[in-house]
Design an enzyme around this catalytic site. Structure first.
Site, PDB file in Angstrom:
ATOM      1  N   CYS A  85      -3.416  18.422 -50.931  1.00 34.44           N
ATOM      2  CA  CYS A  85      -4.750  17.784 -50.959  1.00 34.44           C
ATOM      3  C   CYS A  85      -4.875  16.774 -52.093  1.00 34.44           C
ATOM      4  CB  CYS A  85      -5.827  18.846 -51.103  1.00 34.44           C
ATOM      5  SG  CYS A  85      -5.669  20.161 -49.900  1.00 34.44           S
ATOM      6  N   CYS A 206     -17.195  26.578 -47.541  1.00 35.35           N
ATOM      7  CA  CYS A 206     -15.894  25.942 -47.264  1.00 35.35           C
ATOM      8  C   CYS A 206     -16.046  24.455 -46.959  1.00 35.35           C
ATOM      9  CB  CYS A 206     -15.251  26.573 -46.030  1.00 35.35           C
ATOM     10  SG  CYS A 206     -15.018  28.347 -46.137  1.00 35.35           S
ATOM     11  N   SER A 207     -15.085  23.662 -47.442  1.00 40.69           N
ATOM     12  CA  SER A 207     -15.000  22.282 -46.954  1.00 40.69           C
ATOM     13  C   SER A 207     -14.555  22.351 -45.493  1.00 40.69           C
ATOM     14  CB  SER A 207     -13.991  21.482 -47.782  1.00 40.69           C
ATOM     15  OG  SER A 207     -12.713  22.096 -47.707  1.00 40.69           O
ATOM     16  N   LYS A 328     -17.210  19.415 -49.649  1.00 31.91           N
ATOM     17  CA  LYS A 328     -18.007  20.278 -48.773  1.00 31.91           C
ATOM     18  C   LYS A 328     -18.824  19.482 -47.752  1.00 31.91           C
ATOM     19  CE  LYS A 328     -20.091  23.532 -46.865  1.00 31.91           C
ATOM     20  NZ  LYS A 328     -20.110  22.623 -45.729  1.00 31.91           N
ATOM     21  N   HIS A 332     -13.327  16.617 -45.973  1.00 33.40           N
ATOM     22  CA  HIS A 332     -12.064  16.714 -46.731  1.00 33.40           C
ATOM     23  C   HIS A 332     -10.858  16.432 -45.831  1.00 33.40           C
ATOM     24  CE1 HIS A 332      -9.094  17.907 -49.551  1.00 33.40           C
ATOM     25  NE2 HIS A 332      -9.080  19.209 -49.325  1.00 33.40           N
TER      26      HIS A 332
HETATM   27  N1  COA Z   1     -19.217  23.647 -43.211  1.00 30.83           N
HETATM   28  C1  COA Z   1     -20.280  23.565 -42.383  1.00 30.83           C
HETATM   29  N2  COA Z   1     -20.197  23.673 -41.035  1.00 30.83           N
HETATM   30  C2  COA Z   1     -18.975  23.837 -40.539  1.00 30.83           C
HETATM   31  C3  COA Z   1     -17.817  23.923 -41.338  1.00 30.83           C
HETATM   32  C4  COA Z   1     -17.978  23.828 -42.727  1.00 30.83           C
HETATM   33  N3  COA Z   1     -16.935  23.911 -43.547  1.00 30.83           N
HETATM   34  N4  COA Z   1     -16.735  24.094 -40.540  1.00 30.83           N
HETATM   35  C5  COA Z   1     -17.191  24.109 -39.277  1.00 30.83           C
HETATM   36  N5  COA Z   1     -18.539  23.955 -39.267  1.00 30.83           N
HETATM   37  C6  COA Z   1     -19.438  23.956 -38.123  1.00 30.83           C
HETATM   38  C7  COA Z   1     -18.943  23.033 -37.025  1.00 30.83           C
HETATM   39  O1  COA Z   1     -19.531  21.758 -37.166  1.00 30.83           O
HETATM   40  C8  COA Z   1     -19.439  23.748 -35.793  1.00 30.83           C
HETATM   41  O2  COA Z   1     -20.819  23.467 -35.647  1.00 30.83           O
HETATM   42  P1  COA Z   1     -21.465  23.297 -34.191  1.00 30.83           P
HETATM   43  O3  COA Z   1     -21.226  24.607 -33.494  1.00 30.83           O
HETATM   44  O4  COA Z   1     -22.890  22.996 -34.489  1.00 30.83           O
HETATM   45  O5  COA Z   1     -20.697  22.167 -33.569  1.00 30.83           O
HETATM   46  C9  COA Z   1     -19.316  25.218 -36.137  1.00 30.83           C
HETATM   47  O6  COA Z   1     -19.378  25.279 -37.576  1.00 30.83           O
HETATM   48  C10 COA Z   1     -18.030  25.862 -35.665  1.00 30.83           C
HETATM   49  O7  COA Z   1     -16.959  24.974 -35.961  1.00 30.83           O
HETATM   50  P2  COA Z   1     -15.451  25.392 -35.849  1.00 30.83           P
HETATM   51  O8  COA Z   1     -14.643  24.125 -35.929  1.00 30.83           O
HETATM   52  O9  COA Z   1     -15.256  26.280 -34.656  1.00 30.83           O
HETATM   53  O10 COA Z   1     -15.239  26.239 -37.155  1.00 30.83           O
HETATM   54  P3  COA Z   1     -13.982  27.097 -37.496  1.00 30.83           P
HETATM   55  O11 COA Z   1     -14.437  28.515 -37.568  1.00 30.83           O
HETATM   56  O12 COA Z   1     -12.832  26.767 -36.631  1.00 30.83           O
HETATM   57  O13 COA Z   1     -13.621  26.561 -38.958  1.00 30.83           O
HETATM   58  C11 COA Z   1     -13.462  26.985 -41.278  1.00 30.83           C
HETATM   59  C12 COA Z   1     -14.385  26.918 -40.073  1.00 30.83           C
HETATM   60  C13 COA Z   1     -14.301  27.298 -42.506  1.00 30.83           C
HETATM   61  C14 COA Z   1     -12.418  28.088 -41.090  1.00 30.83           C
HETATM   62  C15 COA Z   1     -12.746  25.621 -41.434  1.00 30.83           C
HETATM   63  O14 COA Z   1     -13.722  24.635 -41.625  1.00 30.83           O
HETATM   64  C16 COA Z   1     -11.762  25.617 -42.581  1.00 30.83           C
HETATM   65  O15 COA Z   1     -10.634  26.083 -42.438  1.00 30.83           O
HETATM   66  N6  COA Z   1     -12.152  25.071 -43.750  1.00 30.83           N
HETATM   67  C17 COA Z   1     -11.285  25.030 -44.898  1.00 30.83           C
HETATM   68  C18 COA Z   1     -10.398  23.834 -44.847  1.00 30.83           C
HETATM   69  C19 COA Z   1      -9.355  23.911 -45.931  1.00 30.83           C
HETATM   70  O16 COA Z   1      -8.796  24.960 -46.210  1.00 30.83           O
HETATM   71  N7  COA Z   1      -9.032  22.783 -46.573  1.00 30.83           N
HETATM   72  C20 COA Z   1      -8.050  22.733 -47.612  1.00 30.83           C
HETATM   73  C21 COA Z   1      -8.580  23.350 -48.827  1.00 30.83           C
HETATM   74  S1  COA Z   1      -7.372  23.642 -50.071  1.00 30.83           S
END
Ligand code: COA
Length: 387
Positions: A85, A206-207, A328, A332
């Site tokens: 990242c 979470c981002s 966030k 990201h």
């Molecule tokens: N913040 C706010 N809303 C979020 C979000 C977040 N981080 N991630 C997803 N959403 C929302 C989506 O927009 C979607 O909304 P909708 O139903 O209104 O369209 C809903 O939540 C479900 O989205 P989905 O893509 O199915 O979520 P997910 O469960 O697959 O993923 C996380 C969620 C948190 C697991 C994923 O965002 C993630 O892995 N984040 C971390 C990324 C990371 O690790 N980056 C590197 C860091 S070192």
């Protein structure tokens, strides 16, 4: 060594961008940054691209050649830079070093990631951790940061509400940023009631998984006024490393690479942490935002939660943190983040940040973390050449 200035910046909208391909995104950001610098593409000497994993996200490697062709910049050298990242921050650092050394005069640093084309981004992101000792044992980034959060709560009494307040602040700022992935405001209650991901980190800590690109153009400071009336000066560009695996560290409530890179940057710039007006910090999870404001020296270790709760990192407070919305809310796209941070700080220092403008911002900092802190890049930027 020559002083270096930023003379052009750009960022695409971040989000789930179904209508734009990997190459579209980076070309859009690069062309807009070159136009912002009032330069022509054929005058650019070299380009550095920050990208964490084109291979795992879109099946694309050999990214330098791809971008050279599609930006129309071939035959200039285009080099991909990878540090998870922190890839974007390191691409910017390579561009700065190339100009500072006198090797090149006009260099573009760009960053890009297209993460939403895969069904599950988690295994690709986990490639930034130690494969054998972390990822293959089932540990993911949310769970690594969750362990850091639990330990910080245990050692310093940090509360769940204080962590949530970091995400609330990001969304507050993101609501003013038209390029942000999320422009909705949230509350502490909403964060606490959102879906658990890796306790205590919930969805709204979470981002997100994001697509996007950002770019910055640098040149020698002495030439900067040929291209813009508002050059932004690079006061320091530093990088530090730490163990890739979290369990190998003495402490998991401090990112030593943040401490080392930032102290070196303050030394080079000849400033103290309390002179920073605006800071874009790497809050991939709310706990990392909190660790950042402590490890960067803005607040004492253990006092970050209290500072967030008391509004000390809100816009126009002690230090205005993540005016863009941070990782966030702005989003990201891994390789793009370091350049998006530099673009936001540049807009703030130029006075071009529109509704999220911080009054009289003169000195800014960017903090870009790879993995759980195995790599950290810090940049200190300023409105005036001499501090
Ligand atoms: N913040 C706010 N809303 C979020 C979000 C977040 N981080 N991630 C997803 N959403 C929302 C989506 O927009 C979607 O909304 P909708 O139903 O209104 O369209 C809903 O939540 C479900 O989205 P989905 O893509 O199915 O979520 P997910 O469960 O697959 O993923 C996380 C969620 C948190 C697991 C994923 O965002 C993630 O892995 N984040 C971390 C990324 C990371 O690790 N980056 C590197 C860091 S070192």
């Amino acid at each position: 060594m020559r002083d270096v200035a930023i003379v052009g910046v750009a960022q695409t909208k971040f989000g789930e961008l179904w209508n734009a391909s990997f190459r579209d995104l980076v070309v859009e950001a690069g062309v807009n940054a070159i136009q912002d610098a009032n330069m022509s593409g054929d005058s650019i000497d070299a380009m550095y691209i920050g990208n964490m994993s084109g291979g795992l996200f879109v099946g694309q490697e050999h990214i330098g050649a791809l971008i050279a062709e599609h930006s129309g910049l071939a035959p200039i050298p285009v080099t991909r830079v990878e540090a998870a990242c922190a890839s974007g921050g390191l691409a910017l650092r390579q561009a700065i070093m190339a100009v500072a050394s006198g090797f090149y005069d006009k260099v573009v640093a760009a960053g890009v990631e297209k993460m939403t084309d895969v069904v599950d981004a988690t295994p690709a992101i986990a490639a930034a951790s130690d494969q054998e000792w972390e990822a293959q044992q089932g540990v993911t980034f949310p769970s690594l940061y969750a362990m850091m959060a639990r330990r910080h709560m245990y050692e310093y009494g940090t509360t769940r509400e204080q962590l949530a307040a970091f995400a609330v602040l990001d969304h507050e700022n993101g609501s003013l940023n038209p390029k942000a992935q999320f422009q909705n405001k949230i509350t502490v209650e909403k964060v606490l009631n959102s879906t658990p991901v890796a306790k205590p980190m919930n969805l709204l800590d979470c981002s997100p998984v994001s697509d996007g690109a950002a770019a910055v153009v640098v040149c020698p400071a002495e030439d900067a006024h040929k291209y813009t009336d508002t050059p932004i000066y690079v006061q320091a560009s530093t990088q530090a490393s730490d163990t890739i695996a979290l369990h190998s560290r003495k402490s998991i409530t401090t990112l030593e690479a943040t401490v080392n890179a930032s102290r070196k940057a303050y030394d080079i710039a000849g400033i103290k942490p309390n002179q920073i007006d605006v800071a874009e910090v790497h809050d991939c999870f709310s706990i990392n935002g909190l660790l950042a404001i402590e490890d960067l020296g803005f607040f004492e270790k253990g006092k970050g939660g209290q500072a967030i709760e008391e509004g000390l990192i809100a816009r126009n407070s002690e230090v205005s943190v993540n005016t863009s919305g941070g990782l966030k809310a702005r989003g990201h796209p891994l390789g793009a983040t370091g350049l998006a941070q530099a673009a936001e700080v540049t807009w703030q220092l130029r006075g071009d940040a529109d509704k999220r403008q911080v009054d009289g911002a003169e000195i800014g900092l960017t903090h870009n973390v790879g993995g759980t802190g195995g790599t950290v890049a810090i940049h200190i930027l300023s409105r005036d050449q001499k501090l």
